[in-house]
Design a protein around this motif. Structure first.
Motif, short mmCIF file in Angstrom:
data_model
loop_
_atom_site.label_atom_id
_atom_site.label_comp_id
_atom_site.label_asym_id
_atom_site.label_seq_id
_atom_site.Cartn_x
_atom_site.Cartn_y
_atom_site.Cartn_z
N GLN A 89 -5.92 72.85 3.21
CA GLN A 89 -5.27 73.82 2.45
C GLN A 89 -3.94 73.18 1.90
O GLN A 89 -3.16 73.87 1.11
CB GLN A 89 -4.91 75.15 3.30
CG GLN A 89 -6.26 75.96 3.55
CD GLN A 89 -6.03 77.10 4.43
OE1 GLN A 89 -5.26 77.80 4.18
NE2 GLN A 89 -6.92 77.31 5.51
N GLY A 90 -3.51 72.15 2.49
CA GLY A 90 -2.35 71.43 2.00
C GLY A 90 -1.12 72.41 2.58
O GLY A 90 0.14 72.16 1.94
N LYS A 95 -2.11 68.09 0.78
CA LYS A 95 -3.60 68.53 0.69
C LYS A 95 -4.65 67.14 0.77
O LYS A 95 -4.40 66.14 -0.23
CB LYS A 95 -3.86 69.34 -0.51
CG LYS A 95 -5.22 69.79 -0.75
CD LYS A 95 -5.54 70.94 -1.61
CE LYS A 95 -6.81 71.50 -1.53
NZ LYS A 95 -6.83 72.62 -2.95
#
Length: 103
Positions: A89-90, A95
């Motif tokens: 999801q960073g 990410k």
């Protein structure tokens, strides 16, 4: 804290200890009691995971990721899973879907 744990901390513990001493990071509840910190510094993988969660909840990303990485390095499944999700999801890390599958 630095004097008590002289010689056994790494960069993340030093930053966390300095934050605690400066009053910018408080310990309370499940993830933040001093006993959890002591256990994490002593190498307890569950305490490391708990400290990682606590730090992330306080927007202390670098420290939180560091604790999770230490826990994951000892093959703690929840830490490995969480790091993978964070990379996917960073969140707190760049990410990286490929890295999310390797972690």
């Amino acid at each position: 804290i630095a004097k008590i744990y002289s010689g056994i901390w790494r960069e993340n513990e030093l930053v966390l200890g300095e934050s605690y001493q400066a009053g910018t990071l408080s310990y309370s509840g499940k993830f933040g009691d001093v006993t959890t910190l002591e256990k994490a510094l002593a190498g307890d993988v569950i305490a490391m995971f708990d400290m990682g969660n606590f730090c992330l909840s306080q927007n202390q990303g670098k420290e939180g990721i560091g604790w999770l990485e230490k826990s994951a390095a000892q093959n703690y499944g929840q830490a490995i899973y969480m790091l993978g999700n964070l990379h996917m999801q960073g969140i707190f890390v760049p990410k990286d879907e490929q890295k999310s599958h390797i972690v």
